[in-house]
Design a protein around this motif. Structure first.
Motif, PDB file in Angstrom:
ATOM      1  N   LEU A  68      30.658 -30.196  14.167  1.00 31.99           N
ATOM      2  CA  LEU A  68      29.103 -30.056  13.760  1.00 31.99           C
ATOM      3  C   LEU A  68      28.153 -31.141  14.740  1.00 31.99           C
ATOM      4  CD1 LEU A  68      31.367 -33.381  11.267  1.00 31.99           C
ATOM      5  CD2 LEU A  68      29.535 -31.787  11.043  1.00 31.99           C
ATOM      6  N   LEU A  69      29.078 -31.955  15.816  1.00 32.97           N
ATOM      7  CA  LEU A  69      27.829 -32.149  17.140  1.00 32.97           C
ATOM      8  C   LEU A  69      26.633 -31.379  17.935  1.00 32.97           C
ATOM      9  CD1 LEU A  69      30.484 -33.967  19.130  1.00 32.97           C
ATOM     10  CD2 LEU A  69      28.816 -34.640  18.352  1.00 32.97           C
ATOM     11  N   GLU A  70      27.967 -30.035  17.979  1.00 29.76           N
ATOM     12  CA  GLU A  70      27.477 -28.439  18.024  1.00 29.76           C
ATOM     13  C   GLU A  70      25.999 -28.198  17.031  1.00 29.76           C
ATOM     14  OE1 GLU A  70      27.766 -23.661  19.130  1.00 29.76           O
ATOM     15  OE2 GLU A  70      29.522 -25.450  19.085  1.00 29.76           O
ATOM     16  N   GLY A  71      26.195 -28.266  16.212  1.00 31.80           N
ATOM     17  CA  GLY A  71      24.689 -28.868  15.232  1.00 31.80           C
ATOM     18  C   GLY A  71      24.541 -29.813  14.917  1.00 31.80           C
ATOM     19  N   GLY A  72      24.267 -30.661  15.552  1.00 34.64           N
ATOM     20  CA  GLY A  72      23.745 -32.048  15.863  1.00 34.64           C
ATOM     21  C   GLY A  72      23.684 -32.959  14.842  1.00 34.64           C
ATOM     22  N   VAL A  73      24.984 -33.065  14.494  1.00 35.47           N
ATOM     23  CA  VAL A  73      25.675 -34.374  13.219  1.00 35.47           C
ATOM     24  C   VAL A  73      26.624 -35.094  14.143  1.00 35.47           C
ATOM     25  CG1 VAL A  73      26.419 -34.384  11.576  1.00 35.47           C
ATOM     26  CG2 VAL A  73      24.768 -33.361  11.856  1.00 35.47           C
ATOM     27  N   LYS A  74      25.976 -35.944  14.542  1.00 40.33           N
ATOM     28  CA  LYS A  74      26.404 -37.590  15.645  1.00 40.33           C
ATOM     29  C   LYS A  74      27.246 -38.480  14.306  1.00 40.33           C
ATOM     30  CE  LYS A  74      24.241 -36.659  19.460  1.00 40.33           C
ATOM     31  NZ  LYS A  74      23.628 -37.695  20.842  1.00 40.33           N
ATOM     32  N   TRP A  75      26.946 -38.533  13.002  1.00 42.62           N
ATOM     33  CA  TRP A  75      27.357 -39.758  11.984  1.00 42.62           C
ATOM     34  C   TRP A  75      28.381 -38.596  11.024  1.00 42.62           C
ATOM     35  CZ3 TRP A  75      25.727 -44.847  11.896  1.00 42.62           C
ATOM     36  CH2 TRP A  75      24.704 -45.521  12.680  1.00 42.62           C
TER      37      TRP A  75
ATOM     38  N   SER B 131      31.056 -31.698   1.007  1.00 48.99           N
ATOM     39  CA  SER B 131      31.634 -29.929   1.319  1.00 48.99           C
ATOM     40  C   SER B 131      30.417 -28.612   1.424  1.00 48.99           C
ATOM     41  CB  SER B 131      32.172 -29.141  -0.147  1.00 48.99           C
ATOM     42  OG  SER B 131      31.616 -29.828  -1.473  1.00 48.99           O
ATOM     43  N   GLU B 132      29.018 -29.567   1.099  1.00 48.47           N
ATOM     44  CA  GLU B 132      27.776 -28.348   1.639  1.00 48.47           C
ATOM     45  C   GLU B 132      28.035 -28.009   2.785  1.00 48.47           C
ATOM     46  OE1 GLU B 132      25.523 -27.453  -0.148  1.00 48.47           O
ATOM     47  OE2 GLU B 132      26.325 -26.562  -2.238  1.00 48.47           O
ATOM     48  N   LEU B 133      28.575 -29.039   3.496  1.00 55.17           N
ATOM     49  CA  LEU B 133      28.136 -29.280   4.959  1.00 55.17           C
ATOM     50  C   LEU B 133      30.150 -28.562   5.588  1.00 55.17           C
ATOM     51  CD1 LEU B 133      27.890 -29.797   8.052  1.00 55.17           C
ATOM     52  CD2 LEU B 133      27.386 -31.992   7.519  1.00 55.17           C
ATOM     53  N   VAL B 134      30.645 -29.611   4.986  1.00 55.80           N
ATOM     54  CA  VAL B 134      32.208 -29.628   5.890  1.00 55.80           C
ATOM     55  C   VAL B 134      33.110 -29.717   4.527  1.00 55.80           C
ATOM     56  CG1 VAL B 134      34.251 -30.356   7.251  1.00 55.80           C
ATOM     57  CG2 VAL B 134      31.486 -31.204   7.917  1.00 55.80           C
TER      58      VAL B 134
ATOM     59  N   GLN C 238      30.833 -21.701  10.278  1.00 56.39           N
ATOM     60  CA  GLN C 238      30.050 -21.786   9.262  1.00 56.39           C
ATOM     61  C   GLN C 238      29.736 -23.542   9.233  1.00 56.39           C
ATOM     62  OE1 GLN C 238      32.507 -21.805   6.091  1.00 56.39           O
ATOM     63  NE2 GLN C 238      30.745 -22.643   3.858  1.00 56.39           N
ATOM     64  N   ILE C 239      30.121 -24.242   9.506  1.00 53.26           N
ATOM     65  CA  ILE C 239      30.262 -25.905  10.127  1.00 53.26           C
ATOM     66  C   ILE C 239      28.712 -26.171  10.842  1.00 53.26           C
ATOM     67  CG2 ILE C 239      30.961 -27.861  10.756  1.00 53.26           C
ATOM     68  CD1 ILE C 239      33.617 -27.301   9.607  1.00 53.26           C
ATOM     69  N   THR C 240      28.843 -25.451  11.840  1.00 57.95           N
ATOM     70  CA  THR C 240      27.533 -25.590  12.848  1.00 57.95           C
ATOM     71  C   THR C 240      26.122 -24.979  11.859  1.00 57.95           C
ATOM     72  OG1 THR C 240      29.223 -25.391  15.280  1.00 57.95           O
ATOM     73  CG2 THR C 240      26.696 -24.954  14.971  1.00 57.95           C
ATOM     74  N   ASN C 241      26.589 -23.756  11.949  1.00 55.69           N
ATOM     75  CA  ASN C 241      25.243 -23.696  11.013  1.00 55.69           C
ATOM     76  C   ASN C 241      24.267 -24.482   9.901  1.00 55.69           C
ATOM     77  OD1 ASN C 241      25.072 -21.171  12.509  1.00 55.69           O
ATOM     78  ND2 ASN C 241      26.740 -20.370  11.083  1.00 55.69           N
TER      79      ASN C 241
END
Length: 208
Positions: free
Chosen positions: A29-36, A178-181, A192-195
């Motif tokens: 998630l962090l690699e994809g820019g999500v911190k929350w 689930s659309e993200l994780v 997939q999660i990063t993308n």
């Protein structure tokens, strides 16, 4: 309390993830820019262990919250191991009253103007509108008539196909499950999660 959150924030909802996999999931998630991140207590034991591991590994690097909180005891347990904000599935006035006494932010689930009015009595800054896809963007837009300063977290059915509409309607942040994780995701799903994360953020960054 004030919760420092930017307009257009993505909150990843982690549900049904093994504690042994959660660090890898958060790294993706962090690699994809999500911190929350919101860790659901739909499975309380597993959720609490995920929170503890995430807090120990990432600390202030992420904004760690707990979701599906239905009791004060759950809130206290999560706070003790690192949760920084509480999210409830629905509106419970007494629970909201007790959680606000803990000096922590609460994002309660609401569905009606009446529930929003009760939440505002406790100086709650952000409400979770759930299930958002059962209401639609027009409902959210209309809510900003009587509640112009209300910050809304849209949860439930938010996808790459419809998030732009909800953002235009006035949602401040989005809880994506689930659309993200994917539920039950493992380290094998990291790419997939990063993308997924990059795609969701791209939609908001390209919003005019």
């Amino acid at each position: 309390m004030n919760i420092d959150i930017e307009n257009g924030t993505i909150v990843a909802i982690i549900r049904g993830i093994s504690p042994s996999e959660v660090i890898d999931i958060q790294e993706a998630l962090l690699e994809g820019g999500v911190k929350w991140v919101e860790v659901s207590l739909s499975d309380e034991e597993k959720g609490l262990e995920c929170i503890q591991r995430l807090n120990q590994r990432f600390g202030e690097e992420i904004h760690l919250g707990v979701g599906t909180v239905t009791t004060l005891e759950q809130a206290k347990k999560a706070i003790a191991i690192g949760a920084k904000y509480i999210i409830t599935p629905g509106w419970n006035k007494e629970l909201a009253k007790e959680i606000t006494k803990l000096n922590i932010n609460i994002l309660p689930g609401v569905f009606t103007p009446g529930e929003i009015m009760e939440a505002l009595e406790f100086n709650i800054e952000i409400v979770k509108l759930f299930p958002a896809n059962n209401i639609g963007p027009s409902y959210i837009k209309n809510l900003h008539g009587p509640f112009p300063n209300l910050k809304i977290m849209a949860v439930g059915g938010i996808s790459l196909d419809n998030m732009r509409e909800y953002y235009k309607a006035g949602c401040t942040l989005f809880g994506i499950g689930s659309e993200l994780v994917p539920r039950g995701a493992t380290r094998a799903d990291k790419t997939q999660i990063t993308n997924n994360a990059k795609k969701f953020i791209s939609i908001l960054n390209n919003e005019e």
